[in-house]
Design a protein around this motif. Structure first.
Motif, PDB file in Angstrom:
ATOM      1  N   GLY A  14       0.814  -1.212   0.000  1.00 22.60           N
ATOM      2  CA  GLY A  14       0.000   0.000   0.000  1.00 22.60           C
ATOM      3  C   GLY A  14       0.846   1.259   0.000  1.00 22.60           C
ATOM      4  O   GLY A  14       0.550   2.228  -0.716  1.00 22.60           O
ATOM      5  N   ALA A  15       1.915   1.256   0.806  1.00 24.34           N
ATOM      6  CA  ALA A  15       2.807   2.414   0.862  1.00 24.34           C
ATOM      7  C   ALA A  15       3.496   2.642  -0.474  1.00 24.34           C
ATOM      8  O   ALA A  15       3.663   3.789  -0.916  1.00 24.34           O
ATOM      9  CB  ALA A  15       3.849   2.214   1.963  1.00 24.34           C
ATOM     10  N   LEU A  16       3.874   1.543  -1.145  1.00 23.00           N
ATOM     11  CA  LEU A  16       4.510   1.648  -2.454  1.00 23.00           C
ATOM     12  C   LEU A  16       3.545   2.230  -3.487  1.00 23.00           C
ATOM     13  O   LEU A  16       3.917   3.095  -4.284  1.00 23.00           O
ATOM     14  CB  LEU A  16       5.004   0.269  -2.909  1.00 23.00           C
ATOM     15  CG  LEU A  16       5.702   0.212  -4.276  1.00 23.00           C
ATOM     16  CD1 LEU A  16       6.946   1.088  -4.270  1.00 23.00           C
ATOM     17  CD2 LEU A  16       6.074  -1.232  -4.635  1.00 23.00           C
ATOM     18  N   ILE A  17       2.295   1.758  -3.450  1.00 18.79           N
ATOM     19  CA  ILE A  17       1.282   2.275  -4.369  1.00 18.79           C
ATOM     20  C   ILE A  17       1.061   3.765  -4.153  1.00 18.79           C
ATOM     21  O   ILE A  17       0.970   4.545  -5.109  1.00 18.79           O
ATOM     22  CB  ILE A  17      -0.055   1.507  -4.189  1.00 18.79           C
ATOM     23  CG1 ILE A  17       0.086   0.065  -4.698  1.00 18.79           C
ATOM     24  CG2 ILE A  17      -1.200   2.214  -4.914  1.00 18.79           C
ATOM     25  CD1 ILE A  17      -1.123  -0.803  -4.406  1.00 18.79           C
ATOM     26  N   LEU A  18       1.014   4.184  -2.885  1.00 14.17           N
ATOM     27  CA  LEU A  18       0.801   5.595  -2.564  1.00 14.17           C
ATOM     28  C   LEU A  18       1.989   6.444  -3.024  1.00 14.17           C
ATOM     29  O   LEU A  18       1.810   7.548  -3.550  1.00 14.17           O
ATOM     30  CB  LEU A  18       0.603   5.772  -1.060  1.00 14.17           C
ATOM     31  CG  LEU A  18       0.103   7.146  -0.594  1.00 14.17           C
ATOM     32  CD1 LEU A  18      -1.224   7.492  -1.243  1.00 14.17           C
ATOM     33  CD2 LEU A  18      -0.031   7.174   0.919  1.00 14.17           C
ATOM     34  N   GLU A 154      -4.509   2.148  -0.867  1.00  9.75           N
ATOM     35  CA  GLU A 154      -5.015   2.035  -2.233  1.00  9.75           C
ATOM     36  C   GLU A 154      -6.128   3.038  -2.543  1.00  9.75           C
ATOM     37  O   GLU A 154      -6.089   3.677  -3.608  1.00  9.75           O
ATOM     38  CB  GLU A 154      -5.497   0.602  -2.521  1.00  9.75           C
ATOM     39  CG  GLU A 154      -4.385  -0.436  -2.546  1.00  9.75           C
ATOM     40  CD  GLU A 154      -4.108  -1.027  -1.159  1.00  9.75           C
ATOM     41  OE1 GLU A 154      -4.525  -0.408  -0.152  1.00  9.75           O
ATOM     42  OE2 GLU A 154      -3.473  -2.096  -1.103  1.00  9.75           O
ATOM     43  N   PRO A 155      -7.144   3.207  -1.668  1.00 10.68           N
ATOM     44  CA  PRO A 155      -8.201   4.187  -1.990  1.00 10.68           C
ATOM     45  C   PRO A 155      -7.658   5.600  -2.182  1.00 10.68           C
ATOM     46  O   PRO A 155      -8.069   6.311  -3.106  1.00 10.68           O
ATOM     47  CB  PRO A 155      -9.123   4.115  -0.762  1.00 10.68           C
ATOM     48  CG  PRO A 155      -8.907   2.745  -0.199  1.00 10.68           C
ATOM     49  CD  PRO A 155      -7.460   2.473  -0.423  1.00 10.68           C
ATOM     50  N   THR A 156      -6.725   6.007  -1.323  1.00 17.32           N
ATOM     51  CA  THR A 156      -6.125   7.330  -1.456  1.00 17.32           C
ATOM     52  C   THR A 156      -5.378   7.450  -2.777  1.00 17.32           C
ATOM     53  O   THR A 156      -5.520   8.439  -3.506  1.00 17.32           O
ATOM     54  CB  THR A 156      -5.150   7.598  -0.296  1.00 17.32           C
ATOM     55  OG1 THR A 156      -5.889   7.668   0.921  1.00 17.32           O
ATOM     56  CG2 THR A 156      -4.405   8.910  -0.495  1.00 17.32           C
TER      57      THR A 156
END
Length: 531
Positions: A14-18, A154-156
């Motif tokens: 999630g942190a990577l996606i953000l 992910e939503p952010t």
């Protein structure tokens, strides 16, 4: 309100996606202004940039300001029961609604007064259109903050990418349509900011879909009856808003000061209205260059900050020191390379992006701020990760005061060059104050030897680029846009390769540090070949 636990793998993903979403957004935010300027011209760009800081404040509050504040407040009450958590979230939403409505009314009702202070009453309608953004940010901020608080990035990320993509497409399409159908530049500006509001609505739709899905798991309910004093939660929200929220707006506040007094001071200098607008529009070409110049340094550096926060929670001071030293080092390396490299090719880049070389001398001065901006944003993020939020906000306030005063002193003498100098000074103040504060916390920065190696690498790059340009320049008519593009891109490639090679050859980074950099393993192989 039982929040589903996330595994370490899911959190890292999630942190990577953000982080990737933030990188995409920063690049797109800088790049779209180039075709927009090409559509509306320098005066149209002046109109847009006069109001953009106001809209930008709404965007930053809903992406980097309030969501961080909300997730921090949630973590403060993480050990409490369901009713308390629901009350905290309810109070938070009401607080955000209050802030959003207040800012909307302040802008909409006072639009004419703000336009008057900017020296251009025709900006009134653009300010009123922009004001509607503040009615939407309470909802986008709340959803993003909640999801980040439960470590679901992910939503952010998806909402931010959607918002930026829709916004940029709407701005360019609406502006192109209006200009080519005989509408005025001010009406094209209104259309651009209407497109920006559409982008926020698109993001809100995405977030609502994620919220509906998530709410089935946690059964969140509106709650003001939990055994918790609302005053304590509100105080935390105000405190974090005045520190974390304020610090996230550094770049926009600097631009906002120029919006309020640069055009007016140019008029006082004797320029007619059209000339002053065009001059301000040419000056504003520097903003996308600064953003592009800082995006790599800050994105790479800020991706390290979460590990600093985690190490702080665990009390691992040794790891904190290593991470801080590495983060500042990589920020300085990229910042120095981007600053010196762009300064050398700014005329060609100006022609490539904006069709002519107008204002290149001013852009050269503004380019210096890339290094200080990168350092400012990175060190502020580090200090916030360490729990120090007040001093960064104070340093920004001091820098803004200096920027405003120096603008008045220098613009009357040097025009937009004076505004560029005051911008560099403001970012330098923020960088220096926060670096000194970090040093007083007993954290080591880069060593003198590493500093000298980085500067030496920059001079090697400058020498090679200077030689390259002098050899090829007789064959390139750089005022002609395609050829200026060729010279710009080849200079970036050659300069970048020379700089990176020099950094590697001089062992600026250790092997362990190189492992943390993208493609670091390939660089490691190159290092071993050179031993």
């Amino acid at each position: 309100m039982e929040i589903p636990k996330r595994t370490n793998g899911e959190i890292i993903k999630g942190a990577l996606i953000l982080t990737m979403a933030a990188l995409f957004i920063k690049i797109l935010s800088a790049v779209y202004r180039v075709p927009y300027q090409n559509i509306v011209g320098d005066i149209g760009f002046y109109i847009y940039q006069q109001i953009y800081p106001l809209y930008g404040i709404a965007v930053m509050l809903s992406t980097a300001g309030f969501p961080v504040i909300i997730s921090k407040v949630m973590s403060d009450y993480n050990e409490h029961g369901k009713a308390i958590k629901e009350k905290v979230l309810t109070i938070t939403l009401l607080f955000l609604l209050g802030v959003g409505i207040f800012l909307f009314l302040a802008l909409y009702i006072n639009a004419e007064a703000i336009a008057y202070l900017m020296g251009d009453l025709e900006l009134k309608k653009l300010i009123q259109v922009t004001a509607f953004s503040f009615l939407l940010i309470p909802f986008t901020s709340f959803f993003r903050g909640y999801f980040q608080g439960v470590e679901q990035m992910e939503p952010t990320a998806f909402s931010q990418v959607t918002e930026q993509a829709v916004r940029v497409a709407a701005i360019l399409l609406v502006s192109y349509f209006l200009i080519h159908n005989g509408y005025t530049l001010y009406e094209a500006g209104e259309g651009a900011f209407f497109g920006s509001v559409v982008g926020i609505i698109a993001a809100l739709i995405i977030l609502i879909k994620f919220w509906v899905k998530e709410n089935r798991k946690i059964s969140f309910r509106w709650n003001l009856s939990g055994q918790l004093k609302a005053k304590g939660v509100i105080w935390k929200l105000i405190k974090y808003s005045l520190t974390i929220g304020f610090s996230s707006l550094l770049l926009l506040f600097i631009q906002l000061i120029d919006s309020f007094n640069l055009y007016s001071l140019l008029i006082l200098n004797g320029l007619d209205e059209n000339s002053a607008k065009m001059t301000k529009g040419i000056y504003d070409r520097g903003q996308p260059l600064i953003q592009l110049g800082t995006v790599v340094a800050t994105s790479i550096a800020l991706s390290i900050v979460p590990s600093i926060s985690n190490a702080k929670k665990k009390g691992n001071e040794n790891l904190i020191s290593k991470e801080i030293k590495y983060t500042i080092k990589i920020c300085f390396v990229v910042g120095v390379g981007a600053t010196f490299g762009l300064m050398l090719i700014v005329k060609q880049v100006n022609t490539m992006l904006f069709r002519n070389q107008l204002g290149s001398d001013v852009l050269t001065i503004l380019t210096i701020s890339i290094l200080f901006t990168s350092l400012s944003l990175t060190v502020i993020a580090i200090l916030q990760g360490l729990g120090h939020t007040v001093f960064p906000a104070l340093s920004i306030f001091i820098a803004l005061l200096v920027k405003y005063i120096v603008n008045i002193m220098l613009i009357q003498k040097f025009g937009t060059s004076g505004a560029a100098i005051s911008t560099v000074i403001a970012y330098l103040i923020v960088a220096l104050l926060n670096l000194i504060y970090l040093r007083k916390l007993k954290y080591k920065l880069i060593s003198i030897s590493v500093f000298l190696k980085i500067i030496l690498s920059a001079f090697v790059m400058i020498a090679v680029l200077f030689l390259f340009q002098n050899v090829i320049e007789p064959f390139i008519f750089e005022r002609f846009r395609p050829k200026a593009t060729f010279l710009s891109l080849t200079s970036v490639m050659i300069g970048g390769l020379v700089y990176v090679f020099s950094i590697i050859k001089l062992r600026v980074f250790t092997e362990n540090e190189l492992k943390l950099i993208p493609f670091g393993n390939k660089v490691m192989k190159l290092l071993k070949l050179q031993k």
